[in-house]
Design a protein around this motif. Structure first.
Motif, PDB file in Angstrom:
ATOM      1  N   LEU A  79      12.154   3.347   2.139  1.00 58.84           N
ATOM      2  CA  LEU A  79      10.861   3.802   1.467  1.00 58.84           C
ATOM      3  C   LEU A  79      10.943   5.239   0.301  1.00 58.84           C
ATOM      4  N   ALA A  80      10.442   4.795  -1.181  1.00 52.54           N
ATOM      5  CA  ALA A  80      10.769   5.203  -1.727  1.00 52.54           C
ATOM      6  C   ALA A  80       9.367   6.483  -2.249  1.00 52.54           C
ATOM      7  N   ALA A  81       9.412   7.906  -1.228  1.00 53.50           N
ATOM      8  CA  ALA A  81       8.437   8.763  -1.119  1.00 53.50           C
ATOM      9  C   ALA A  81       8.793  10.216  -1.458  1.00 53.50           C
ATOM     10  N   PRO A  82       8.086  10.008  -2.547  1.00 52.83           N
ATOM     11  CA  PRO A  82       8.349  12.337  -2.663  1.00 52.83           C
ATOM     12  C   PRO A  82       7.221  13.062  -2.024  1.00 52.83           C
ATOM     13  N   SER A  83       7.217  14.279  -2.335  1.00 47.73           N
ATOM     14  CA  SER A  83       6.340  14.691  -1.211  1.00 47.73           C
ATOM     15  C   SER A  83       5.264  15.103  -1.993  1.00 47.73           C
ATOM     16  N   ARG A 136       4.743  -2.216  -8.016  1.00 50.66           N
ATOM     17  CA  ARG A 136       3.199  -1.832  -8.525  1.00 50.66           C
ATOM     18  C   ARG A 136       2.634  -0.601  -7.323  1.00 50.66           C
ATOM     19  N   ALA A 137       3.729  -0.770  -6.074  1.00 49.94           N
ATOM     20  CA  ALA A 137       3.694   0.143  -5.327  1.00 49.94           C
ATOM     21  C   ALA A 137       3.986   1.311  -5.302  1.00 49.94           C
ATOM     22  N   VAL A 138       5.071   1.690  -5.916  1.00 48.39           N
ATOM     23  CA  VAL A 138       5.506   2.850  -6.364  1.00 48.39           C
ATOM     24  C   VAL A 138       4.807   3.023  -7.248  1.00 48.39           C
ATOM     25  N   ALA A 139       3.936   2.163  -8.262  1.00 46.99           N
ATOM     26  CA  ALA A 139       3.444   3.212  -9.592  1.00 46.99           C
ATOM     27  C   ALA A 139       2.232   3.661  -9.034  1.00 46.99           C
ATOM     28  N   ALA A 140       1.472   3.139  -8.303  1.00 49.95           N
ATOM     29  CA  ALA A 140       0.422   3.708  -7.313  1.00 49.95           C
ATOM     30  C   ALA A 140       1.184   5.010  -6.687  1.00 49.95           C
ATOM     31  N   ILE A 141       2.384   5.656  -6.261  1.00 47.95           N
ATOM     32  CA  ILE A 141       3.003   6.780  -6.054  1.00 47.95           C
ATOM     33  C   ILE A 141       2.001   7.885  -7.344  1.00 47.95           C
ATOM     34  N   PHE A 142       2.903   6.842  -8.272  1.00 48.90           N
ATOM     35  CA  PHE A 142       2.592   7.764  -9.641  1.00 48.90           C
ATOM     36  C   PHE A 142       1.277   8.219  -9.706  1.00 48.90           C
ATOM     37  N   GLU A 143       0.312   7.058  -9.955  1.00 44.72           N
ATOM     38  CA  GLU A 143      -1.254   7.464 -10.057  1.00 44.72           C
ATOM     39  C   GLU A 143      -1.420   8.357  -9.028  1.00 44.72           C
ATOM     40  N   ILE A 144      -1.389   8.383  -7.618  1.00 45.04           N
ATOM     41  CA  ILE A 144      -1.672   8.901  -6.690  1.00 45.04           C
ATOM     42  C   ILE A 144      -1.490  10.989  -7.075  1.00 45.04           C
ATOM     43  N   LYS A 145      -0.462  10.926  -7.605  1.00 41.26           N
ATOM     44  CA  LYS A 145       0.738  12.198  -7.367  1.00 41.26           C
ATOM     45  C   LYS A 145      -0.172  12.940  -9.177  1.00 41.26           C
ATOM     46  N   GLY A 163       5.658  13.244   3.177  1.00 47.22           N
ATOM     47  CA  GLY A 163       6.008  11.973   1.675  1.00 47.22           C
ATOM     48  C   GLY A 163       4.937  11.054   1.308  1.00 47.22           C
ATOM     49  N   LEU A 164       4.544  10.722   0.774  1.00 49.57           N
ATOM     50  CA  LEU A 164       3.876   9.600  -0.035  1.00 49.57           C
ATOM     51  C   LEU A 164       5.077   8.735  -0.299  1.00 49.57           C
ATOM     52  N   GLY A 165       4.521   7.562   0.458  1.00 46.57           N
ATOM     53  CA  GLY A 165       5.885   6.167   0.756  1.00 46.57           C
ATOM     54  C   GLY A 165       5.103   5.205   0.151  1.00 46.57           C
ATOM     55  N   ALA A 166       6.250   4.325  -0.289  1.00 44.64           N
ATOM     56  CA  ALA A 166       5.619   3.367  -0.259  1.00 44.64           C
ATOM     57  C   ALA A 166       7.407   2.249  -0.797  1.00 44.64           C
ATOM     58  N   ASP A 167       6.973   1.297  -0.427  1.00 45.43           N
ATOM     59  CA  ASP A 167       7.801   0.064   0.275  1.00 45.43           C
ATOM     60  C   ASP A 167       9.119   0.126  -1.422  1.00 45.43           C
ATOM     61  N   VAL A 168      10.361   0.192  -1.242  1.00 43.97           N
ATOM     62  CA  VAL A 168      10.470   1.127  -2.687  1.00 43.97           C
ATOM     63  C   VAL A 168      10.911  -0.317  -3.215  1.00 43.97           C
ATOM     64  N   PHE A 169      10.889  -1.438  -3.485  1.00 48.24           N
ATOM     65  CA  PHE A 169      10.871  -2.689  -3.697  1.00 48.24           C
ATOM     66  C   PHE A 169       9.776  -3.951  -3.839  1.00 48.24           C
ATOM     67  N   GLN A 170       8.956  -2.824  -4.021  1.00 49.01           N
ATOM     68  CA  GLN A 170       7.926  -3.288  -4.609  1.00 49.01           C
ATOM     69  C   GLN A 170       7.113  -2.232  -6.046  1.00 49.01           C
ATOM     70  N   GLY A 228       0.869  -0.641  -0.010  1.00 45.76           N
ATOM     71  CA  GLY A 228       0.051  -0.102   0.204  1.00 45.76           C
ATOM     72  C   GLY A 228       0.825   1.113   0.020  1.00 45.76           C
ATOM     73  N   VAL A 229       0.253   2.481   0.261  1.00 44.38           N
ATOM     74  CA  VAL A 229       0.908   3.440  -0.426  1.00 44.38           C
ATOM     75  C   VAL A 229       0.317   4.563   1.302  1.00 44.38           C
ATOM     76  N   VAL A 230       1.534   5.219   1.816  1.00 43.45           N
ATOM     77  CA  VAL A 230       0.915   5.652   3.070  1.00 43.45           C
ATOM     78  C   VAL A 230       1.415   7.241   3.398  1.00 43.45           C
TER      79      VAL A 230
END
Ligand code: TXA
Ligand code: MG
Length: 314
Positions: free
Chosen positions: A133-137, A41-50, A32-39, A21-23
């Motif tokens: 955690l990979a996290a942009p603002s 699909r979770a990282v892709a969700a960050i781009f979708e949300i932003k 930050g909007l974080g996801a596990d760096v090694f997943q 998930g994304v938190v």
């Protein structure tokens, strides 16, 4: 949903992240909007949300050197004095990446941007996940970065299941980004003044005009409130033109504006940086016709403040 970052809430958030998930979470710079760096699909969700139009590279957040070694292939010698001095804290270093870091995190680059946050809740969360955690603002693409949980909620609340509330971000402006190879260079001015970095490792390469080089994903328009903003000396703005506008000033309020905010009455740039995005969010919510932002001198943190104001003004 905003949830106070109690130890239990942090553990629960860690579980959500482990499950892909994304938190949204607090750091000392911005949320930050974080996801596990090694997943991926979770990282892709960050781009979708932003709703980023492209896959810009993300900053990877670690808590210790062992975690750093899981994402960086090597630490150049010039990086050592910087991380000894500024980590944990608001400095991001661009380092050669390990093959295990998904391409999506680094937008296909051979490097990875890493920082070690100082914020206790960010650290506890990363520890709970057991993974960087990979996290942009935590703001939609191009908008003002959030320095409070409420800012995230207002902009992304419908798209993020969990926003950990850790109060106001102390620094209030993003990390400074430095790359070391082939030569040390400033990619983004930020919460650590460039002069402090240069006093340790010598001059940083900059873009023409003395500002930072442009990091990938740093568009000219950025940090923008919905309300039109311009950088102008408020004292030169005629009174009639102030009536439906707001003003952000460094030390002293200005008369005649519908709303007037001061970033730091004592002119302290650290305090000004900490208040900048909060003030932008506040004025943006007031339905003003325009925001006038007073320029500040571009030394120390003044460089990062002016960078953000100029981009917000585009
Ligand atoms: O303070 C901060 O750095 C905050 C908090 C959440 O840690 N994060 C943040 O992330 O500002 P973001 O996504 O808004 O900015 C990340 C920027 C990218 O736009 C890009 O310019 C730069 O970091 N970046 C990331 N990876 C890079 C790389 N491999 N090489 C060069 N620049 C990179
Ligand atoms: Mg950002």
């Amino acid at each position: 949903m905003i949830v106070e970052a109690t130890p239990k809430a942090v553990i629960d958030a860690g579980r959500i992240l482990r499950e892909g998930g994304v938190v949204a979470f607090p750091t000392e710079t911005v949320y930050g909007l974080g996801a596990d760096v090694f997943q991926p699909r979770a990282v892709a969700a960050i781009f979708e949300i932003k709703q980023r139009p492209s896959f810009d590279p993300l900053i990877v957040h670690v808590t210790d050197m062992a975690m750093l070694e899981r994402v960086a292939a090597r630490v150049p010698a010039t990086a050592v004095p910087l991380l000894e001095r500024f980590w944990p804290g608001p400095l991001t270093l661009v380092l050669p990446k390990r093959a295990e870091v998904p391409e999506l995190v680094t937008a296909g680059l051979s490097t990875v941007a890493v920082r070690m946050p100082a914020h206790p809740i960010a650290r506890a969360l990363i520890e709970a996940v057991g993974s960087p955690l990979a996290a942009p603002s935590a703001n939609p693409f191009g908008r003002t970065s959030p320095t409070r949980a409420e800012h995230v909620d207002r902009m992304l609340g419908r798209r993020v299941a969990l926003i950990l509330d850790g109060g106001a971000s102390e620094r209030g402006i993003e990390s400074t980004i430095v790359t070391l190879e082939p030569r040390p260079a400033l990619l983004r001015s930020g919460a650590i003044a460039v002069e402090e970095i240069e006093s340790l490792i010598g001059p940083l390469e900059r873009a023409a005009g003395g500002t930072e080089l442009r990091a990938p994903g740093q568009s000219a328009t950025h940090y923008a409130p919905a309300t039109r903003l311009r950088v102008v000396e408020p004292g030169n703005v005629p009174l009639v033109a102030r009536r439906r506008a707001g003003v952000i000033a460094l030390r002293q309020p200005f008369e005649g504006y519908a709303a007037s905010r001061v970033l730091s009455p004592s002119g302290d740039l650290r305090e000004a940086a900490a208040n900048l995005f909060k003030t932008l969010h506040e004025l943006d919510a007031m339905g003003l016709e325009r925001i006038d932002a007073q320029p500040v001198a571009e030394s120390g943190l003044g460089m990062a403040i002016m960078d953000r104001l100029r981009r917000a003004a585009c």
